[in-house]
Design a protein around this motif. Structure first.
Motif, short mmCIF file in Angstrom:
data_model
loop_
_atom_site.label_atom_id
_atom_site.label_comp_id
_atom_site.label_asym_id
_atom_site.label_seq_id
_atom_site.Cartn_x
_atom_site.Cartn_y
_atom_site.Cartn_z
N MET A 1 0.92 -1.21 0.05
CA MET A 1 0.12 0.07 0.11
C MET A 1 0.86 1.17 -0.12
SD MET A 1 -3.18 0.71 2.40
CE MET A 1 -3.33 2.03 3.33
N ALA A 2 0.57 2.03 -0.91
CA ALA A 2 1.47 3.48 -0.94
C ALA A 2 1.01 4.53 0.20
CB ALA A 2 1.43 3.80 -2.60
N ALA A 3 1.79 5.55 0.24
CA ALA A 3 1.44 6.31 1.27
C ALA A 3 0.92 7.59 0.47
CB ALA A 3 2.51 6.95 1.96
N THR A 4 -0.09 8.28 0.77
CA THR A 4 -0.52 9.58 0.26
C THR A 4 -0.18 10.71 0.94
OG1 THR A 4 -2.39 8.07 -0.52
CG2 THR A 4 -2.47 10.45 -0.35
N ILE A 5 0.23 11.81 0.48
CA ILE A 5 0.45 13.03 1.15
C ILE A 5 -0.80 13.80 1.24
CG2 ILE A 5 1.74 15.27 1.00
CD1 ILE A 5 3.92 13.90 -0.29
N CYS A 6 -1.02 14.11 2.30
CA CYS A 6 -2.41 14.54 2.73
C CYS A 6 -2.27 16.07 3.52
CB CYS A 6 -3.56 13.67 3.24
SG CYS A 6 -5.19 14.40 3.55
N PRO A 7 -1.96 17.12 2.98
CA PRO A 7 -1.65 18.20 3.58
C PRO A 7 -2.92 18.65 4.25
CG PRO A 7 -1.45 18.81 1.42
CD PRO A 7 -1.93 17.24 1.37
N THR A 8 -2.92 19.72 5.27
CA THR A 8 -4.06 19.95 6.05
C THR A 8 -4.08 21.64 5.97
OG1 THR A 8 -3.72 18.37 7.83
CG2 THR A 8 -5.04 20.48 8.41
N ILE A 9 -5.41 22.01 5.78
CA ILE A 9 -5.74 23.55 5.68
C ILE A 9 -6.23 23.83 6.92
CG2 ILE A 9 -6.86 25.27 4.60
CD1 ILE A 9 -6.32 23.90 2.04
N THR A 10 -5.66 24.93 7.67
CA THR A 10 -6.47 25.57 8.80
C THR A 10 -6.40 26.88 8.80
OG1 THR A 10 -4.33 25.37 10.03
CG2 THR A 10 -5.82 23.45 10.32
N ALA A 11 -7.45 27.69 8.21
CA ALA A 11 -7.34 28.80 7.51
C ALA A 11 -8.55 29.67 8.57
CB ALA A 11 -7.64 29.28 6.28
N GLU A 12 -8.12 30.66 9.01
CA GLU A 12 -8.98 31.47 9.60
C GLU A 12 -9.82 32.75 8.79
OE1 GLU A 12 -7.13 33.28 13.06
OE2 GLU A 12 -6.94 31.35 14.16
N THR A 13 -9.37 32.91 7.58
CA THR A 13 -9.94 33.89 6.65
C THR A 13 -9.92 33.29 5.24
OG1 THR A 13 -7.72 35.01 5.98
CG2 THR A 13 -8.55 35.96 8.00
N ALA A 14 -10.88 33.81 4.29
CA ALA A 14 -10.91 33.36 3.04
C ALA A 14 -9.58 33.85 2.28
CB ALA A 14 -11.99 33.91 2.42
N SER A 15 -8.86 34.67 2.61
CA SER A 15 -7.65 34.98 1.90
C SER A 15 -6.71 34.00 2.28
CB SER A 15 -7.05 36.47 1.97
OG SER A 15 -6.87 36.73 3.18
N GLU A 16 -6.59 33.54 3.35
CA GLU A 16 -5.60 32.69 3.79
C GLU A 16 -5.96 31.31 3.28
OE1 GLU A 16 -2.33 30.95 5.76
OE2 GLU A 16 -2.88 32.81 5.32
N TYR A 17 -7.31 30.70 3.12
CA TYR A 17 -7.69 29.56 2.74
C TYR A 17 -7.41 29.47 1.21
CZ TYR A 17 -10.67 25.88 1.32
OH TYR A 17 -11.02 24.67 0.99
N LYS A 18 -7.46 30.43 0.59
CA LYS A 18 -7.36 30.55 -0.96
C LYS A 18 -5.68 30.40 -1.22
CE LYS A 18 -7.77 33.28 -5.10
NZ LYS A 18 -8.34 34.36 -5.81
N ARG A 19 -4.91 30.92 -0.34
CA ARG A 19 -3.38 31.05 -0.41
C ARG A 19 -2.88 29.65 -0.14
NH1 ARG A 19 0.94 30.31 2.29
NH2 ARG A 19 -0.16 30.39 4.24
N GLN A 20 -3.48 28.90 1.16
CA GLN A 20 -3.13 27.56 1.32
C GLN A 20 -3.52 26.61 0.37
OE1 GLN A 20 -4.04 26.44 5.56
NE2 GLN A 20 -3.50 28.44 6.24
N MET A 21 -4.68 26.89 -0.07
CA MET A 21 -5.32 25.92 -1.05
C MET A 21 -4.47 25.93 -2.30
SD MET A 21 -7.67 23.31 -2.00
CE MET A 21 -8.98 23.27 -0.85
N GLY A 22 -4.12 26.97 -2.79
CA GLY A 22 -3.55 27.03 -4.03
C GLY A 22 -1.95 26.58 -3.98
N HIS A 23 -1.45 26.59 -2.83
CA HIS A 23 -0.07 25.89 -2.37
C HIS A 23 -0.47 24.40 -2.49
CE1 HIS A 23 4.05 25.15 -0.93
NE2 HIS A 23 3.40 24.55 -0.03
N VAL A 24 -1.04 23.80 -1.82
CA VAL A 24 -1.33 22.26 -1.84
C VAL A 24 -1.91 21.57 -2.96
CG1 VAL A 24 -1.06 22.39 0.76
CG2 VAL A 24 -3.36 22.41 -0.38
#
Length: 84
Positions: A1-24
């Motif tokens: 079974m292969a491992a899957t990278i699953c990063p976490t987004i924990t954003a307090e603002t919409a702009s921070e969420y967009k930035r984190q989502m864009g990165h991952v």
């Protein structure tokens, strides 16, 4: 079974969420997103109506709400060309 990278987004603002989502999004096909109401969990993060993801991603949604079923009705992926 292969491992899957699953990063976490924990954003307090919409702009921070967009930035984190864009990165991952650049490397992850599976993404873990935390949402909290500030009641069940002490920290307030984005609410259900502020999160989005592209349809070609698997989302693990970690819901820390006192009454989660009352808030989840509108969850759905967005199209790749939808504005965020």
């Amino acid at each position: 079974m292969a491992a899957t990278i699953c990063p976490t987004i924990t954003a307090e603002t919409a702009s921070e969420y967009k930035r984190q989502m864009g990165h991952v999004e650049s490397f992850a096909t599976r993404i873990h997103v935390d949402v909290t109401d500030g009641d069940f969990a002490p920290r307030k993060l984005l609410s259900f109506d502020q999160i989005w993801w592209r349809g070609n991603r698997t989302i693990d949604l970690h819901v820390m709400y006192r009454l989660p079923a009352e808030h989840a009705a509108g969850l759905r992926p967005v199209s790749d060309d939808a504005p965020h």
